[in-house]
Design an enzyme around this catalytic site. Structure first.
Site, short mmCIF file in Angstrom:
data_model
loop_
_atom_site.label_atom_id
_atom_site.label_comp_id
_atom_site.label_asym_id
_atom_site.label_seq_id
_atom_site.Cartn_x
_atom_site.Cartn_y
_atom_site.Cartn_z
N THR A 181 47.10 39.66 44.87
CA THR A 181 47.08 41.12 44.73
C THR A 181 46.85 41.57 43.29
O THR A 181 47.12 42.72 42.96
CB THR A 181 48.39 41.73 45.25
OG1 THR A 181 49.50 41.13 44.57
CG2 THR A 181 48.53 41.50 46.75
N UNK A 182 46.35 40.67 42.47
CA UNK A 182 46.03 41.02 41.08
C UNK A 182 44.52 41.03 40.91
O UNK A 182 43.91 39.97 40.73
CB UNK A 182 46.67 40.02 40.12
#
Length: 269
Positions: free
Chosen positions: A132-133
């Site tokens: 999720t980065u």
């Protein structure tokens, strides 16, 4: 200098960059909101979906925590590399290796340590991040290329850490092909499952080993990662220490380091 004095000094050092990051997110939100309004007025289909602000109370807490992790990190350039506790994550493209030239079948969740993957004769490139980065995932193709080009002279390890932008926390807009919907990890199985989800989308070369940080986030804390970071371990020492992500996460610097130290050997192989 007392502990309170040190904490106060660190806080004063963090405050300016913390507020500059918040200002950046406020400007980002303003631009996205303006774009959203323009599309809405033009009745574009692109306006469908939820608009998420980046500058939120949860976001500010995450940013502050990231600066604290960086300030109190154990890792130092030229000093001993922290031998953090991690667990195996099987790479679908190949087996996890223990040292160059050998392969062993490993079970997901099997305990190990970061320096178990270090060979005294070869540098170990350690890449920290999560699905999720976006800055991390957007650079995975470049990281894969590094693995393919330099695996003859260096070893590579991807360490999956706590989610940077979990869907039930400080979530980011999910309008990109690189976006993932992953909730906060409740246990080690969740973290390994998230790592597998990343590997299904981005196939890493078999020469790259994959592990996940423990639920106490000891690797994240020791290396001051927060969002993403890359470093190079050589003879148990930190030979290269990348900057704090996302703004100072730079794989080009890793490439230059490898080319400077091993370009001639790469050409011979």
């Amino acid at each position: 200098m007392g502990i309170l004095s040190v904490d106060l000094l660190i806080t004063l050092q963090i405050l300016p960059v913390f507020f500059s990051n918040c200002l950046f997110l406020a400007l980002y939100d303003s631009v996205i909101l303006l774009k959203h309004v323009v599309l809405l007025l033009s009745r574009s289909k692109s306006t469908r979906g939820e608009w998420r602000r980046m500058l939120t109370s949860e976001g500010m807490r995450c940013i502050w925590k990231s600066f604290l992790l960086d300030a109190y990190k154990q890792v130092k350039l030229g000093e001993d590399a922290p031998n953090s506790s991690v667990v195996h994550v099987s790479n679908p493209e190949g087996s996890n290796n223990h040292g160059h030239g050998t392969q062993e079948k490993t079970v997901d969740g099997a305990e190990c340590h970061l320096l178990d993957f270090a060979n005294p004769e070869r540098p170990l490139v350690v890449n920290f991040g999560s699905a999720t980065u976006p800055p991390f995932t957007s650079q995975l193709p470049a990281f894969s290329k590094l693995v393919e080009e330099f695996s003859s002279v260096a070893d590579f390890l991807l360490v999956y850490i706590d989610e940077a932008h979990p869907s039930d926390g400080w979530a980011v807009p999910g309008d990109s092909s690189l976006s993932f919907e992953v909730k906060k990890h409740q246990n080690q199985e969740d973290r390994c499952a998230a790592a597998h989800q990343l590997l299904e989308r981005f196939s890493l070369p078999p020469q790259c080993r994959v592990v996940a940080d423990r639920m106490d986030n000891n690797a994240n804390v020791a290396y001051g990662v927060a969002f993403e970071r890359v470093c190079i371990v050589q003879r148990q020492k930190i030979a290269y220490l990348g900057g704090k992500g996302p703004f100072y996460y730079n794989l080009q610097e890793v490439r230059r380091w490898l080319e400077k130290n091993f370009s001639k050997r790469u050409k011979k192989t």
